[in-house]
Structures are given as structure tokens and as C-alpha cells.
Scaffold this active site. Sequence first.
Site, PDB file in Angstrom:
ATOM      1  N   ASP A 253      19.474  21.521  28.448  1.00  0.00           N
ATOM      2  CA  ASP A 253      19.730  20.429  28.895  1.00  0.00           C
ATOM      3  C   ASP A 253      21.104  20.457  29.361  1.00  0.00           C
ATOM      4  O   ASP A 253      22.025  21.223  29.306  1.00  0.00           O
ATOM      5  CB  ASP A 253      19.576  19.374  28.037  1.00  0.00           C
ATOM      6  CG  ASP A 253      19.137  17.847  28.431  1.00  0.00           C
ATOM      7  OD1 ASP A 253      19.568  17.688  29.672  1.00  0.00           O
ATOM      8  OD2 ASP A 253      18.795  16.877  27.808  1.00  0.00           O
TER       9      ASP A 253
HETATM   10  C1  BGC Z   1      18.890  14.679  30.486  1.00  0.00           C
HETATM   11  C2  BGC Z   1      17.595  15.549  31.257  1.00  0.00           C
HETATM   12  C3  BGC Z   1      17.879  15.671  32.571  1.00  0.00           C
HETATM   13  C4  BGC Z   1      19.423  16.167  32.987  1.00  0.00           C
HETATM   14  C5  BGC Z   1      19.396  16.237  34.388  1.00  0.00           C
HETATM   15  C6  BGC Z   1      20.105  15.103  30.809  1.00  0.00           C
HETATM   16  O1  BGC Z   1      21.130  14.254  30.635  1.00  0.00           O
HETATM   17  O2  BGC Z   1      18.650  14.774  29.232  1.00  0.00           O
HETATM   18  O3  BGC Z   1      16.295  14.941  30.982  1.00  0.00           O
HETATM   19  O4  BGC Z   1      16.801  16.345  33.370  1.00  0.00           O
HETATM   20  O5  BGC Z   1      20.102  15.123  32.365  1.00  0.00           O
HETATM   21  O6  BGC Z   1      19.724  15.196  34.897  1.00  0.00           O
END
Ligand code: BGC
Length: 695
Positions: A253
Site C-alpha cells: 500500500d
Molecule cells: C489506499 C489504497 C490505494 C492507494 C493508492 C492508499 O492510501 O489505502 O487503497 O490503492 O492509496 O491510491
Amino acid sequence: MKLTWLGLILVAALAACSSNATVGDDLEKRVDELISQMNLEEKVAQMAGNGAMPLPDGGLLWIAPGVERLGVPPFVMSDGPRGVTAAAGATTFPVGLARGASWEPEVERRIGAAMGRELEAIGGNVLLAPTINNLRHPSWGRSQETYGEDVHHLSRMAVAFVRGVQEHAIANPKHYAANSIEDTRFDVDVTVDERSLREIYLPHFRAAVLEGGAASVMSAYNSVNGQFCGENEHLLKQVLKTDWGFDGFVLSDFVFGTHSTLGSALNGLDLEMPAPQVYGEPLLSAVHDGDVPESVIDDAVRRMLRKKLEYGLDQPNDLDRSVLASDEHLALAREASVKGSVLLRNESSALPLDVGALERIAVIGVLADTPNTGDTGSSDTEPAFVITPLQGIQDAVGDEVAVDHIGTDVLDPEDIATLEAADAVIVVTGLTAEDEGESLIGAGDRVDLGLGAERVKLIRDAAAANDRTIVVLEGGSAITMGEWLSDVEAVLMAWYPGQMGGHAIADLLFGDASPSGKLPITFPTGLDQLPAFDNESLEVTYDYFHGYRYVDRNDSVPEFPFGFGLSYTTFRVDNLRASESEARAGDVVRFSVDVRNTGLVAGAEVVQLYVTYPESAVMRSERELKGFAKVTLGPDETQRVEIAIPVNDLAYYDVAESVWALEGLVHEIHAGTSSRDLPLSTTLSVAAARPVLVY
Ligand code: BGC
């Protein structure tokens, strides 16, 4: 998927009657060849994102590099749970929870395919979706993104979406694992026992990967049992890559999802996103210093390369942008909202409204004419337009019915007079991005499950003024309604219904379609019916029970149970039969039920099968959903519906021996139309067996 050189090899190989093994071997050979031509720097560079590519109209695609000189393409990523976020003007679908409420995996497959196609059209090849964490508690700010609270239901929806996306791009089920608190999401450690982990928190990831064939997985921010998910040896190396044999890649993540070079590299994180922090230079040094063997780097690169070739990422995308919010995709968004809205209450057949019998209606509340498609977090989209409920209603009634619009939540005496003069009042209210969402970039978790004093007063004032008051609720999770529910005639839970939501809501209010959504989560009467939700401590414990498993165990009566939803017609289920009364490991038992539409209009019903384990020697849920099927029937029509249950799905995880085991038991199978309406039952004797394969 595009026909690539790899595709041609596949065809040629098949034509020559080669086995699948040979085809796979060819791919692996090509992957190995490419890796042998890369130097260490090139390999390590592929293990971290290198920023974002701005799109001409303002969106952003995240990039993880390939190796240009060898023709190895980059990954090009966009978020996607409710639509392709990187593309302004892409279709905004209802949120995941609304789609979960359709209980129609085939619709979800089509939505996945539509998002995959739209991503392809803007040059992307990895969709950062679906979000499939269990909705452990409705206070979770990102509840709206997932499909629901139950592992079986989540699995079916996840598999469908992944398959759809992967017709065009790579899907990325997230966030692995036990990620269901926002406000502490970067730091919280979730202690979870091995049995709960294997049976409650992981099966839908297993299904997405093994059955859906997901090419990638995103690790979560939080830690599980003391190790951050992006470097969690048990989750990544043991369960995902060893036990399940996952041959795709794991990406972190974003920004706050990695913590150490050695932990991540040695425990199975293949790609750090969106930029090198613990990978890049630090990883290169770790290899030079002998702390990370080059074989680890090769394994990560191999996993990514394998999927790049398998999915034809080396071929040009079909950049036809006319697929963005095409008529077909908008119609699908509307269909999904119709099928996922849940009718929770309908006293005196207040709904559907008969246009021919109405002179004037009032449509009230701030949300009546406000686009309300979900939170402001990473899943936020930029639709070209949003059909609000007011607009949908106006379009549906045309000149036939006068529509008084009161766009406020605080009514004055003149407004009350307008409501008194109306044949019916439609209150549009609920939650917004100010109430719930992703933390940091959205509102975070909810502390209270109600609507708040002002919106409650709006409903009560409306109900006092007009005895045909209908509430259309928006929101991404359970809402408590005790303060006002009995005052109103009807409640339609429309969730965040996507950009075509207004039309879908009108379709249902005026009876062009009958509601057929079912709750994929429990709607409690209050917080006291739920496990604790702690979004302050940095250490929390998740156990085996939440959602319907929790209320069933405590014998509490929720406001609306899991699986519940009304229709404009009525159904009768009868004649539950099983293809066998005795079964053993590996068998698949087929259950069948007659479903009859006993009302006056066409409608759809979801038959649900739950298993109980009366003499089980181990802890079990009171009942567990193990199968479901939705069937559409005209008035008086009857259909026999078949639902197959693989016997191995009845196994539990034996922690002491680290195996899945079937108990020698007479299982009870209950069939009906919600978790608390199960009029039919039969039994199935299963022979004890261990270990059994559940994947
Ligand atoms: C989120 C993800 C997301 C990523 C990219 C993160 O903060 O938890 O679900 O895909 O950001 O935007």
C-alpha cells in the site's frame, strides 16, 4: 486481453497438441531468459514505483518501471473500487457495498470488465481494486468500498470482479489483510488467532487469487500479529505464496506501507509503491552487502515479469476513449444500482408510487439534489455528471406529477404546509463524504451509527406532516434508525448509488423495477449489538465473530439481519432437496429449492443456504452462509434453483496440526431468503477427513 506474441505462442503450442505444462514452461523460459539479460540495478529498479504520469485531463497514473532496452513494459496503475479514478469522465459505479447488495456475481464480473476496459483506454494496466476486507464493523470509514461482512459472499463477488477486470488488465485485491479501521490504519497492530485469520479474514483473498486468478495483491498498512503486512512473513511467504501457491506479485500500500528493507525483501514484498523508500538504493546495498540474496530479487522480478507477459502488457493498449462512460457502461451502472438498492420497509404498500394516481409529491432534503457518490479517499472518481435523486424523479414523472423540491434539512412552516399538501413525501438523506471515508484524505471512521439530530428531525417532521413519507437513504454502511423508523412508511437503502443513481432510485420508487437487493451486512439496532470498534488504540484484537455471526451468537435481534431485503412481490420457497444425504471430502453436493413468485409483479429473490454444525466439537458460528443464487420470476412463476456446496467448504482450520479438517458430523442445511428467515432444512452427513484441500 490482447492477442500478444505470447498469445501466438499459446495458440501455436495448442495447435501442436502441446500440454499446458509446455505452454507454462515456454512462458517461464522466456521470463528466465529476460531476467538473465538484466543487471542487478535493472532488476532492483523494477521493484519500486517511480512516480506518477499525469494525464492530459488532470488524472494521474502510478508507474512501476520495466526495462526499456529489453522491451519489458512498466506497470501503469489507477485506483478503481467504484470507477477508474485516474480518468476524468470514467464511469462512476455504485460503491462496492451497493454492488455486494445485488448478490449477483455476474453483474459484478461485467462491472470489473467495464472498469478494466476503461483503464485500458487511458493507457493503464493494473487496477488497484477490488477492496475485499471484511466489513468487521460498520464504523469503518471505508466500509463502502468492500462487498460486505461474510467470507463466502465476499469471495463470490471478489472472484467475479477480478475475472472481469482481468479480461483487460491486472486486478489487485486489497488490502491483505485484516484492514478495517481507518483512523489508526498506518500503525495499528491487529492480533488475530490463526483460526480466525484462516477462516474469517483470508478466505476471500484466497478465492480472489486461486479461483479468480488475481495476478497481484496489495498488502495492507496495518500490522498483523506484530509484523507490518508489507513485511509479514506469515501472510506473504507462508500463506499466500507457499500454502496457496500464488504465482503473482505483491505490491505495498502506498507511501506508508513499507517499513524496512530486509523485512520487506526477505518476507515477500515484490513491489514498493509509489516510490523507492526501503527499496531502490537501500535494497541495492543490501544485496551488495550480502543481506538479501540475489535469488530473492530474481523471484520478485520473475513474479512481475510473468504477469506482464501473461497479460500482454508489452502490447499497445486499445486507447479508444469512447468506452469511458459509454452508454453501455452507464446502463450497467444504473442496473447495478437498481439491483443493489435494498427495500428495508414498506408499510401499507407505500411503494411503488403510481404516477397515474399522484398529483403532487415533495422531494426533500439536502441530498435530494446533491451528487453523493462516495468518499473523498483514493476511490474518489470524477464523473462527467451525476444524476441526483431529484433529477431521476423529475425525469420519471415528467409533466404528469408536480414535484415540490425543498433542498434543505431544516423545514420551516411553509415547507411543512407543502408537505401536508403532497400526495407523498420522499425524504432523501443519509451519509456523505463528511461522515465517513478513508483517513487522511477523507473523513475516516464513524463514531456514531445514526444520522445525527438534524437529519433525524427532518425525517420526523416530514413523517408528522404527511403519512406517506418515504425515506431514500444514502451511505456506505449500516445506519441505525430506531429514532425514526416506525414513523415512516418506507425505507429504500440506495447506498452511494453511482452517477446513474438518480435514475435507478426513480426506477424503484415508481415500480419500473422491483427492489431485489439484500443486505450484505447486519444493520444493528445500536452499537451494543456489535463487537467493540476501537480506532484509537494501536493494539486491537480480532476474533472469530462479527456481523451476523456475532448477533446470532448473542441471540440479539438486529434491526435488519444479514441477507434481508423486501420486494414489491412475495416469494415462497419450498422443497429443499440434496443430491446426496451423505458425502465425503472432495464431493460437491447440489441443493435445490423451488422458488415461486406468489405476488402480482415480476421480481427477483435471493435463495440463501446456511449450514449449522449441531454436534461440532469445535467452536463454530451458529450458522454460516455457504451458497446463494438470485432468480428472477414473473407473477405465479416457479423455478427450481440449484446451489452447489463443495463439501470441503465445511472444513475448519485445525490450528494444532495446521491443516483443514472435516468433522464427521450430521450438518444441517437451512434455506430461505435471509439469515433470519430460513423455513427449509435438510441434513448432510459428512465423513471425517483431514487434511482436506480448501483451495
Ligand atoms: C489506499 C489504497 C490505494 C492507494 C493508492 C492508499 O492510501 O489505502 O487503497 O490503492 O492509496 O491510491
